[in-house]
Design a protein around this motif. Sequence first.
Motif, PDB file in Angstrom:
ATOM      1  N   LEU A 107      45.853 -21.272  19.523  1.00  0.00           N
ATOM      2  CA  LEU A 107      46.825 -20.186  19.694  1.00  0.00           C
ATOM      3  C   LEU A 107      47.837 -20.570  20.776  1.00  0.00           C
ATOM      4  CD1 LEU A 107      47.473 -17.262  18.808  1.00  0.00           C
ATOM      5  CD2 LEU A 107      46.003 -16.476  20.644  1.00  0.00           C
TER       6      LEU A 107
ATOM      7  N   LEU B 284      50.467 -26.173  10.322  1.00  0.00           N
ATOM      8  CA  LEU B 284      50.975 -25.075  11.139  1.00  0.00           C
ATOM      9  C   LEU B 284      51.773 -25.578  12.338  1.00  0.00           C
ATOM     10  CD1 LEU B 284      48.001 -22.534  11.095  1.00  0.00           C
ATOM     11  CD2 LEU B 284      50.183 -22.350   9.908  1.00  0.00           C
TER      12      LEU B 284
ATOM     13  N   ARG C   9      60.506 -26.356  20.369  1.00  0.00           N
ATOM     14  CA  ARG C   9      60.976 -27.128  19.218  1.00  0.00           C
ATOM     15  C   ARG C   9      62.389 -27.685  19.418  1.00  0.00           C
ATOM     16  NH1 ARG C   9      61.367 -21.937  18.391  1.00  0.00           N
ATOM     17  NH2 ARG C   9      63.275 -21.026  17.561  1.00  0.00           N
TER      18      ARG C   9
ATOM     19  N   PHE D  91      49.996 -23.631  19.561  1.00  0.00           N
ATOM     20  CA  PHE D  91      50.962 -23.208  18.542  1.00  0.00           C
ATOM     21  C   PHE D  91      52.144 -22.494  19.181  1.00  0.00           C
ATOM     22  CE2 PHE D  91      52.291 -22.060  14.319  1.00  0.00           C
ATOM     23  CZ  PHE D  91      52.928 -20.839  14.476  1.00  0.00           C
ATOM     24  N   GLY D  92      51.820 -21.506  20.021  1.00  0.00           N
ATOM     25  CA  GLY D  92      52.884 -20.709  20.632  1.00  0.00           C
ATOM     26  C   GLY D  92      53.810 -21.535  21.498  1.00  0.00           C
TER      27      GLY D  92
ATOM     28  N   LEU E  81      59.119 -25.364  10.372  1.00  0.00           N
ATOM     29  CA  LEU E  81      57.966 -24.636   9.842  1.00  0.00           C
ATOM     30  C   LEU E  81      58.472 -23.734   8.727  1.00  0.00           C
ATOM     31  CD1 LEU E  81      54.932 -24.050  10.238  1.00  0.00           C
ATOM     32  CD2 LEU E  81      55.581 -22.164  11.731  1.00  0.00           C
TER      33      LEU E  81
ATOM     34  N   LEU F  55      41.333 -20.189  20.585  1.00  0.00           N
ATOM     35  CA  LEU F  55      42.179 -19.845  21.737  1.00  0.00           C
ATOM     36  C   LEU F  55      43.075 -21.022  22.101  1.00  0.00           C
ATOM     37  CD1 LEU F  55      39.507 -17.953  23.885  1.00  0.00           C
ATOM     38  CD2 LEU F  55      41.414 -16.947  22.637  1.00  0.00           C
TER      39      LEU F  55
ATOM     40  N   TRP G  12      55.910 -24.533  19.540  1.00  0.00           N
ATOM     41  CA  TRP G  12      57.070 -24.089  18.755  1.00  0.00           C
ATOM     42  C   TRP G  12      58.183 -23.534  19.648  1.00  0.00           C
ATOM     43  CZ3 TRP G  12      58.276 -26.058  14.461  1.00  0.00           C
ATOM     44  CH2 TRP G  12      57.287 -26.437  13.547  1.00  0.00           C
ATOM     45  N   GLU G  13      57.772 -23.042  20.804  1.00  0.00           N
ATOM     46  CA  GLU G  13      58.777 -22.593  21.765  1.00  0.00           C
ATOM     47  C   GLU G  13      59.618 -23.774  22.224  1.00  0.00           C
ATOM     48  OE1 GLU G  13      58.921 -19.279  22.273  1.00  0.00           O
ATOM     49  OE2 GLU G  13      60.762 -19.657  23.412  1.00  0.00           O
TER      50      GLU G  13
END
Lengths: 177, 493
Positions: free
Chosen positions: B13, B260, B23, B16-17, B186, B10, B20-21
């Motif tokens: 997750l 990732l 970036r 990661f989300g 990525l 969790l 990258w938002e």
Amino acid sequence: MSFALEFRRKQQLLEHEVQHARQANKGFVSMPADCGTDTKGNRRRVLFALVIAGGVLAIFNSGGLVQYSYDFADSPGGEKMIEVSESWHDMMSESRMTEFIDHIRGSIAMARESSWQDLTFGFAAVPAEPDSSTQPQPLIVPANGESLPERKEHQVPEAAKPAGPIMRASARPSYPN
Amino acid sequence: MLFPTLDFALFFLAVFGISWEMRTRPEARKVFLLAASYFFYSYWDWRFAALLAGSSLINYTAGRLIGLSGTQRERKFLLGIAVTLNLAILGFFKYYGFFLDSLAHVLAQAGLERDLPFLEIILPVGISFFTFQGISYVTDVYRRQIKAVDSPLDVFLYISFFPQLVAGPIVRAADFLPQLKAEPRLDRSLVSLGILLILVGLFKKMVIANYLASELVDQVFFDPSAFAGPDLALAVYAYAVQIYCDFSGYSDIAIGVAALLGYRFRWNFNQPYRAASLKEFWRRWHISLSEWLRDYLYKPLGGSRGGSFATTRNLFLTMVLGGIWHGAAWTFVIWGLIHGTSLAVERLVMSFKTAPAPSAAVAAGGYGSGTIVSLDEPEESWWFSRTLGVLVTFHIVCLAWIFFRAESLDVALAYIKGLTNWSAPGEFTQPFLVALVAASLAAHFLPGAMVMSAAKALEPVGPIGLGFLLGFGILLIKAVAPEGTAPFIYFQF
């Protein structure tokens, strides 16, 4: 001719660059991403994949969700979380979704318990001719007529069983001998 | 939080989300990743986050000061201060109790008992790893291999980045800092490799390492005198597999998670049990640590510059200190001694090999063959030499593992004594465990590029395929693995 030479020159330069890049990135798990990489697309791809993976686990491993929810028993909303996860697990069990993981666990448990004798009997078994008039004969008959000994489960001496956590704790200092 | 848990899933997750938002805002992304790393570390014990921050501050400040210093003497002095502070922190947490115990023992022997200031010290998770990274950074700045970083954010993130924070790999500043400055990207290769490495790492740790630990190794090593030779032999081979799968599994997951997030790490293990010499073994086992020891211990001691005796001495000292790094116990010292002695003897043996013929070519070194092999040597002879080298090397490593794993010197010696007793049959030598150990060792001889080839094959797979692969992969691992989540072995170092 100049076109062919130019093409050849570019190919050699490209090979040299690839070789140089490989050398510079030796030991790394991958090469660096180039400028045209679709980062946004790949990010969406991974997020979607993570959500699907989560769904697969929620459906086929609903028992794991119940176990996880027990950790929150004392937290606010913990009781509700347990209730929801248990209901979900019941639904998945009724739909036989949990049978897949149970079947694999059962197979692994059987493999863990098997002995060399089991493997030997398994390879040595010869299908008997179908004969309804006789009783099935054992494949191996002891010479003294006694019954076959029971398969011995491997038993760990009581003294050998660690009393505490099974993973090794931090090293304890010991005095030099 | 441990990697193979729902908590971490969790957490990752969310990281990661969100990361990258962000970036397109690299500084904000770094701040977020730093906060996530400290949250990850504080999950064990929030008090240690202050230690991590303190260590990072020492190294950042030292790096800046060294970068601004004019004279070599000043740079060296600052480096000395920084390394001393780093080692003092590490030494206090790891060796204070051992030091006081030893001192109390000596004083008692001399009839001079005193009330010594014993403290209940909890070893912070990963302290060795982030300390080594800090030392690596300031030393590389001193050597002018990298420039001192102006931004404290970069240094703090480099030292505390959560995938490699608690058990490596020990990432070099020269490898990671440029990636922090570049725009994060990525691509499909990072995605497929990341997912594959996470699955492979989880399998190694949750299935192989956990089964061998719980069903065999822990029981046998707890009381080796209760078991006969067959069980003891199987258990030491099993431990060789367990520690490899535990440690390399963690590294695989760390590298996969970093991939990732858009960061490339170096491989940390390269099928170490296929090594035909100790030298080759240390190029394949815990590569980041062995390179760290080479660059920051072996070379400063003199490396191979001072002749044969000095080189051998430096090699020996490096391995012994590497053993002590693992913990304050004589078993770790002996583990280091075995490796140091074996490397020294191996070096001596290799140095007596005759000079090569004009048609010579270099081949992988090993017992029974030199580092130089003539092109005219029959292929059968080379295979025999290599096989012999692999077997000898593996068994020397296993002998050292006995000391590494044993709780005390007495247990290790009882274990070795027990290996000579083959009068009773084994209780644990059942098909499942034997097959697990044999298959895991045999996997070392599969083509090394298999993982990369598999990752390449996954690149075109869409999100649904990847999702099912990941979901059913984890499901199978959970179905096959024993119950419970055991900590990674290297957390204790």
